[in-house]
Design a protein around this motif. Structure first.
Motif, PDB file in Angstrom:
ATOM      1  N   ALA A 177       0.831  -1.204   0.000  1.00 24.79           N
ATOM      2  CA  ALA A 177       0.000   0.000   0.000  1.00 24.79           C
ATOM      3  C   ALA A 177       0.864   1.253   0.000  1.00 24.79           C
ATOM      4  O   ALA A 177       0.556   2.234  -0.695  1.00 24.79           O
ATOM      5  CB  ALA A 177      -0.936  -0.009   1.209  1.00 24.79           C
ATOM      6  N   LEU A 178       1.957   1.233   0.760  1.00 22.59           N
ATOM      7  CA  LEU A 178       2.860   2.387   0.776  1.00 22.59           C
ATOM      8  C   LEU A 178       3.494   2.607  -0.589  1.00 22.59           C
ATOM      9  O   LEU A 178       3.531   3.730  -1.104  1.00 22.59           O
ATOM     10  CB  LEU A 178       3.951   2.191   1.836  1.00 22.59           C
ATOM     11  CG  LEU A 178       3.536   2.418   3.282  1.00 22.59           C
ATOM     12  CD1 LEU A 178       4.603   1.883   4.229  1.00 22.59           C
ATOM     13  CD2 LEU A 178       3.282   3.897   3.540  1.00 22.59           C
ATOM     14  N   LYS A 179       3.993   1.532  -1.196  1.00 24.84           N
ATOM     15  CA  LYS A 179       4.644   1.652  -2.505  1.00 24.84           C
ATOM     16  C   LYS A 179       3.667   2.097  -3.579  1.00 24.84           C
ATOM     17  O   LYS A 179       3.987   2.942  -4.418  1.00 24.84           O
ATOM     18  CB  LYS A 179       5.281   0.320  -2.890  1.00 24.84           C
ATOM     19  CG  LYS A 179       6.512  -0.004  -2.067  1.00 24.84           C
ATOM     20  CD  LYS A 179       7.082  -1.365  -2.438  1.00 24.84           C
ATOM     21  CE  LYS A 179       8.268  -1.708  -1.554  1.00 24.84           C
ATOM     22  NZ  LYS A 179       8.803  -3.042  -1.850  1.00 24.84           N
ATOM     23  N   ALA A 180       2.460   1.544  -3.548  1.00 26.20           N
ATOM     24  CA  ALA A 180       1.473   1.862  -4.578  1.00 26.20           C
ATOM     25  C   ALA A 180       0.975   3.296  -4.470  1.00 26.20           C
ATOM     26  O   ALA A 180       0.595   3.904  -5.472  1.00 26.20           O
ATOM     27  CB  ALA A 180       0.289   0.897  -4.477  1.00 26.20           C
ATOM     28  N   SER A 181       0.990   3.848  -3.270  1.00 28.17           N
ATOM     29  CA  SER A 181       0.419   5.181  -3.081  1.00 28.17           C
ATOM     30  C   SER A 181       1.451   6.307  -3.155  1.00 28.17           C
ATOM     31  O   SER A 181       1.079   7.478  -3.131  1.00 28.17           O
ATOM     32  CB  SER A 181      -0.302   5.242  -1.739  1.00 28.17           C
ATOM     33  OG  SER A 181       0.611   5.034  -0.670  1.00 28.17           O
ATOM     34  N   GLN A 182       2.734   5.955  -3.280  1.00 31.35           N
ATOM     35  CA  GLN A 182       3.759   7.005  -3.376  1.00 31.35           C
ATOM     36  C   GLN A 182       3.493   7.891  -4.586  1.00 31.35           C
ATOM     37  O   GLN A 182       3.218   7.410  -5.674  1.00 31.35           O
ATOM     38  CB  GLN A 182       5.156   6.391  -3.489  1.00 31.35           C
ATOM     39  CG  GLN A 182       5.682   5.876  -2.189  1.00 31.35           C
ATOM     40  CD  GLN A 182       7.072   5.271  -2.345  1.00 31.35           C
ATOM     41  OE1 GLN A 182       7.392   4.699  -3.383  1.00 31.35           O
ATOM     42  NE2 GLN A 182       7.881   5.395  -1.311  1.00 31.35           N
TER      43      GLN A 182
ATOM     44  N   PHE B 158      -1.511   7.971   0.239  1.00 34.82           N
ATOM     45  CA  PHE B 158      -0.208   7.766   0.876  1.00 34.82           C
ATOM     46  C   PHE B 158      -0.301   8.082   2.370  1.00 34.82           C
ATOM     47  O   PHE B 158       0.191   7.323   3.201  1.00 34.82           O
ATOM     48  CB  PHE B 158       0.881   8.614   0.219  1.00 34.82           C
ATOM     49  CG  PHE B 158       2.244   8.380   0.810  1.00 34.82           C
ATOM     50  CD1 PHE B 158       2.945   7.216   0.533  1.00 34.82           C
ATOM     51  CD2 PHE B 158       2.818   9.306   1.657  1.00 34.82           C
ATOM     52  CE1 PHE B 158       4.197   6.975   1.078  1.00 34.82           C
ATOM     53  CE2 PHE B 158       4.083   9.077   2.218  1.00 34.82           C
ATOM     54  CZ  PHE B 158       4.763   7.914   1.924  1.00 34.82           C
ATOM     55  N   ASP B 159      -0.949   9.180   2.707  1.00 38.39           N
ATOM     56  CA  ASP B 159      -1.126   9.539   4.117  1.00 38.39           C
ATOM     57  C   ASP B 159      -1.858   8.425   4.863  1.00 38.39           C
ATOM     58  O   ASP B 159      -1.490   8.055   5.977  1.00 38.39           O
ATOM     59  CB  ASP B 159      -1.900  10.842   4.265  1.00 38.39           C
ATOM     60  CG  ASP B 159      -1.126  12.052   3.756  1.00 38.39           C
ATOM     61  OD1 ASP B 159       0.104  11.935   3.540  1.00 38.39           O
ATOM     62  OD2 ASP B 159      -1.746  13.111   3.571  1.00 38.39           O
ATOM     63  N   GLU B 160      -2.888   7.896   4.247  1.00 38.71           N
ATOM     64  CA  GLU B 160      -3.659   6.820   4.865  1.00 38.71           C
ATOM     65  C   GLU B 160      -2.803   5.565   5.042  1.00 38.71           C
ATOM     66  O   GLU B 160      -2.860   4.896   6.076  1.00 38.71           O
ATOM     67  CB  GLU B 160      -4.892   6.499   4.013  1.00 38.71           C
ATOM     68  CG  GLU B 160      -5.810   5.477   4.623  1.00 38.71           C
ATOM     69  CD  GLU B 160      -6.402   5.903   5.958  1.00 38.71           C
ATOM     70  OE1 GLU B 160      -6.587   5.030   6.825  1.00 38.71           O
ATOM     71  OE2 GLU B 160      -6.674   7.103   6.146  1.00 38.71           O
ATOM     72  N   ALA B 161      -1.983   5.250   4.060  1.00 41.73           N
ATOM     73  CA  ALA B 161      -1.103   4.078   4.150  1.00 41.73           C
ATOM     74  C   ALA B 161      -0.075   4.252   5.262  1.00 41.73           C
ATOM     75  O   ALA B 161       0.223   3.301   5.997  1.00 41.73           O
ATOM     76  CB  ALA B 161      -0.414   3.829   2.806  1.00 41.73           C
ATOM     77  N   VAL B 162       0.455   5.449   5.396  1.00 38.05           N
ATOM     78  CA  VAL B 162       1.428   5.724   6.458  1.00 38.05           C
ATOM     79  C   VAL B 162       0.761   5.590   7.820  1.00 38.05           C
ATOM     80  O   VAL B 162       1.310   4.985   8.743  1.00 38.05           O
ATOM     81  CB  VAL B 162       2.053   7.132   6.285  1.00 38.05           C
ATOM     82  CG1 VAL B 162       2.848   7.534   7.519  1.00 38.05           C
ATOM     83  CG2 VAL B 162       2.936   7.163   5.052  1.00 38.05           C
ATOM     84  N   ILE B 163      -0.438   6.124   7.952  1.00 37.63           N
ATOM     85  CA  ILE B 163      -1.168   6.029   9.222  1.00 37.63           C
ATOM     86  C   ILE B 163      -1.417   4.574   9.588  1.00 37.63           C
ATOM     87  O   ILE B 163      -1.194   4.153  10.731  1.00 37.63           O
ATOM     88  CB  ILE B 163      -2.484   6.826   9.157  1.00 37.63           C
ATOM     89  CG1 ILE B 163      -2.170   8.323   9.118  1.00 37.63           C
ATOM     90  CG2 ILE B 163      -3.395   6.486  10.335  1.00 37.63           C
ATOM     91  CD1 ILE B 163      -3.369   9.198   8.795  1.00 37.63           C
ATOM     92  N   ARG B 164      -1.860   3.769   8.628  1.00 37.99           N
ATOM     93  CA  ARG B 164      -2.108   2.337   8.900  1.00 37.99           C
ATOM     94  C   ARG B 164      -0.818   1.622   9.296  1.00 37.99           C
ATOM     95  O   ARG B 164      -0.818   0.783  10.193  1.00 37.99           O
ATOM     96  CB  ARG B 164      -2.750   1.670   7.683  1.00 37.99           C
ATOM     97  CG  ARG B 164      -4.218   2.019   7.527  1.00 37.99           C
ATOM     98  CD  ARG B 164      -4.951   1.092   6.566  1.00 37.99           C
ATOM     99  NE  ARG B 164      -4.220   0.801   5.344  1.00 37.99           N
ATOM    100  CZ  ARG B 164      -4.303   1.512   4.229  1.00 37.99           C
ATOM    101  NH1 ARG B 164      -5.069   2.561   4.165  1.00 37.99           N
ATOM    102  NH2 ARG B 164      -3.606   1.162   3.167  1.00 37.99           N
ATOM    103  N   ALA B 165       0.270   1.972   8.633  1.00 34.04           N
ATOM    104  CA  ALA B 165       1.552   1.344   8.967  1.00 34.04           C
ATOM    105  C   ALA B 165       1.983   1.709  10.384  1.00 34.04           C
ATOM    106  O   ALA B 165       2.417   0.840  11.153  1.00 34.04           O
ATOM    107  CB  ALA B 165       2.621   1.753   7.953  1.00 34.04           C
ATOM    108  N   PHE B 166       1.868   2.984  10.748  1.00 29.78           N
ATOM    109  CA  PHE B 166       2.252   3.397  12.102  1.00 29.78           C
ATOM    110  C   PHE B 166       1.330   2.788  13.150  1.00 29.78           C
ATOM    111  O   PHE B 166       1.776   2.408  14.237  1.00 29.78           O
ATOM    112  CB  PHE B 166       2.285   4.916  12.226  1.00 29.78           C
ATOM    113  CG  PHE B 166       3.625   5.495  11.869  1.00 29.78           C
ATOM    114  CD1 PHE B 166       4.700   5.381  12.732  1.00 29.78           C
ATOM    115  CD2 PHE B 166       3.808   6.147  10.668  1.00 29.78           C
ATOM    116  CE1 PHE B 166       5.944   5.900  12.411  1.00 29.78           C
ATOM    117  CE2 PHE B 166       5.044   6.678  10.330  1.00 29.78           C
ATOM    118  CZ  PHE B 166       6.113   6.556  11.200  1.00 29.78           C
ATOM    119  N   GLU B 167       0.052   2.677  12.864  1.00 31.72           N
ATOM    120  CA  GLU B 167      -0.862   2.032  13.807  1.00 31.72           C
ATOM    121  C   GLU B 167      -0.412   0.597  14.079  1.00 31.72           C
ATOM    122  O   GLU B 167      -0.428   0.137  15.220  1.00 31.72           O
ATOM    123  CB  GLU B 167      -2.295   2.046  13.274  1.00 31.72           C
ATOM    124  CG  GLU B 167      -2.945   3.397  13.330  1.00 31.72           C
ATOM    125  CD  GLU B 167      -4.282   3.461  12.627  1.00 31.72           C
ATOM    126  OE1 GLU B 167      -5.011   4.427  12.877  1.00 31.72           O
ATOM    127  OE2 GLU B 167      -4.613   2.558  11.819  1.00 31.72           O
TER     128      GLU B 167
END
Length: 69
Positions: free
Chosen positions: A14-19, A26-35
């Motif tokens: 998700a992070l790679k696809a949204s860059q 991308f913001d949403e992917a980062v938030i999910r990763a940090f969670e």
């Protein structure tokens, strides 16, 4: 593959696809990763901390590094 490893792969994809996207994905992917990282840290802390849920510090055991807390 364990479900946690699958979750990690999904988060990375998700992070790679949204860059470079400008739609908030991308913001949403980062938030999910940090969670997910914070979930791991919470589990790790509950295994290492004997201070209790209020977070009291416990005394170090002989030879124990304070950085492992």
């Amino acid at each position: 593959m364990s479900s946690d490893q699958e979750k990690h792969q999904d988060l990375l994809r998700a992070l790679k696809a949204s860059q470079g996207q400008r739609d908030g994905s991308f913001d949403e992917a980062v938030i999910r990763a940090f969670e997910h990282v914070f979930e791991h840290l919470g589990r790790l802390n509950s295994h290492v901390s004997l201070g209790g849920p209020e977070g009291e510090d416990r005394h170090l055991k002989a030879g124990e590094s304070p950085t492992l807390r």
